[in-house]
Design an enzyme around this catalytic site. Structure first.
Site, PDB file in Angstrom:
ATOM      1  N   ASP A 104     111.127  16.469  97.161  1.00 34.93           N
ATOM      2  CA  ASP A 104     111.317  16.757  98.581  1.00 34.93           C
ATOM      3  C   ASP A 104     110.372  15.880  99.398  1.00 34.93           C
ATOM      4  OD1 ASP A 104     112.474  19.388 100.312  1.00 34.93           O
ATOM      5  OD2 ASP A 104     110.702  18.450 101.192  1.00 34.93           O
ATOM      6  N   HIS A 108     107.520  25.879  99.831  1.00 34.61           N
ATOM      7  CA  HIS A 108     106.397  26.030 100.761  1.00 34.61           C
ATOM      8  C   HIS A 108     105.786  27.435 100.729  1.00 34.61           C
ATOM      9  CE1 HIS A 108     106.853  22.096 102.426  1.00 34.61           C
ATOM     10  NE2 HIS A 108     108.025  22.333 102.983  1.00 34.61           N
ATOM     11  N   ASP A 124     115.577  15.489 101.710  1.00 31.47           N
ATOM     12  CA  ASP A 124     115.190  15.094 103.057  1.00 31.47           C
ATOM     13  C   ASP A 124     114.353  13.818 103.108  1.00 31.47           C
ATOM     14  OD1 ASP A 124     113.288  16.603 101.757  1.00 31.47           O
ATOM     15  OD2 ASP A 124     112.991  18.040 103.385  1.00 31.47           O
ATOM     16  N   HIS A 172     108.644  16.691 101.877  1.00 35.70           N
ATOM     17  CA  HIS A 172     107.453  17.457 102.239  1.00 35.70           C
ATOM     18  C   HIS A 172     106.746  17.926 100.969  1.00 35.70           C
ATOM     19  CE1 HIS A 172     110.341  18.017 105.626  1.00 35.70           C
ATOM     20  NE2 HIS A 172     109.257  17.751 106.336  1.00 35.70           N
TER      21      HIS A 172
END
Length: 302
Positions: free
Chosen positions: A157, A120, A241, A159
């Site tokens: 991931d 990120h 996740d 996200h």
């Protein structure tokens, strides 16, 4: 295969109740237990590698934010403790050492078991628990230091890897493919986001979807893109996740889905794969998913 880690990564301490916590490392170690891997300490990262992706003013700002005690808050959910900079630089050193080992043929595959995560972190913005764009730094190491012509990053991931996309938006030598739940933090990752050279592939997945939908999306979109790209090295942003038990999102993957996906990704780049830990916040699910992922990397790397 090689596994890179370092005790400094436990020195990145987040406030009580924060999901990206030190205990994640123990869960990762539980997942690695019993696997036939060679363990190595991550060297301290070189600032020159960070500067391949982040400007000097950002590096100086992160270094200057290290508190003498307690925490510094860089954004709504990204914190630094006294040991955070060293932890993040061990992750940088680990990804670069892993890339070096795989590119030179010392190993077929490697897994970097470090925290904080990195995907990120944008050029000048720490966010989403991340300080430096670890996997992007690894890709630039392969391209600029080793002279590879084509590399690829696959980010599974839950996200979207907005930081990786930002850091490599103009990098025509690197294919970046990300599957992720949408809508979800950080709000980026639409299929229309294609990169300056058409080398970005975003694959949004709907909340509630599981392994069946993931496998179909990869077979339809990601694997053909990798086949066409013909990467000399494949890097993985290995966030776990998307697991059904994870508290931060709503996909329904199981540990065996990570094993399947890892095996299929090893079909590319001649099996030369470097994976680095991103998310995964249910500790039991994280341990099981890491075990499935690394076991396949080890088996395929023999």
């Amino acid at each position: 295969m090689l596994v890179f880690s370092h005790s400094d990564c436990a020195g990145h301490v987040t406030p009580p109740g924060h999901p990206e916590r030190v205990e994640r490392l123990a869960a990762v170690e539980a997942g690695l237990s019993g696997l036939a891997v060679e363990r190595r300490d991550c060297p301290m990262g070189d600032e020159a590698d960070v500067l391949r992706c982040h400007p000097a003013r950002y590096l100086a700002r992160v270094k200057g934010a290290v508190p003498e005690a307690g925490w510094t808050q860089l954004d709504g959910d990204t914190y630094m403790s006294p040991g955070s900079y060293h932890a993040a630089m061990r992750a940088v050193g680990g990804i670069c050492a892993a890339v070096d080992a795989v590119v030179t043929g010392e190993a077929r595959s490697a897994f970097v078991a470090c925290r904080p995560p990195g995907h990120h972190a944008e050029r000048e913005t720490a966010m989403g628990f991340c300080l430096f764009g670890t996997v992007a730094i690894g890709a630039k190491r392969a391209l600029d230091h080793h002279g590879l012509a084509r590399v690829a990053i696959v980010d599974f991931d839950v996200h979207h890897g907005n930081g990786t996309q930002d850091l490599l938006w103009d990098e025509g030598r690197c294919l970046f493919a990300s599957s992720h739940q949408m809508p979800l933090y950080p709000g980026t990752g639409r299929a229309e986001e294609r990169g300056a050279h058409g080398q970005v592939l975003n694959v949004p997945l709907r909340a509630g979807s599981g392994g069946v939908e993931m496998r179909a999306a990869y077979e339809r979109l990601v694997f053909p893109a990798l086949e066409a790209w013909q990467p000399e090295l494949l890097l993985i942003s290995a966030g776990f996740d998307a697991h059904a038990d994870d508290p931060l999102a709503g996909l329904e993957w199981q540990a065996e889905d990570y094993g399947w996906l890892t095996g299929r990704l090893c079909d590319f780049a001649g099996g030369r794969v470097v994976s680095t830990l991103e998310g995964g916040y249910d500790l039991s699910a994280l341990a099981a998913s890491v075990a499935a992922h690394v076991q396949v990397l080890e088996e395929r790397g023999r």
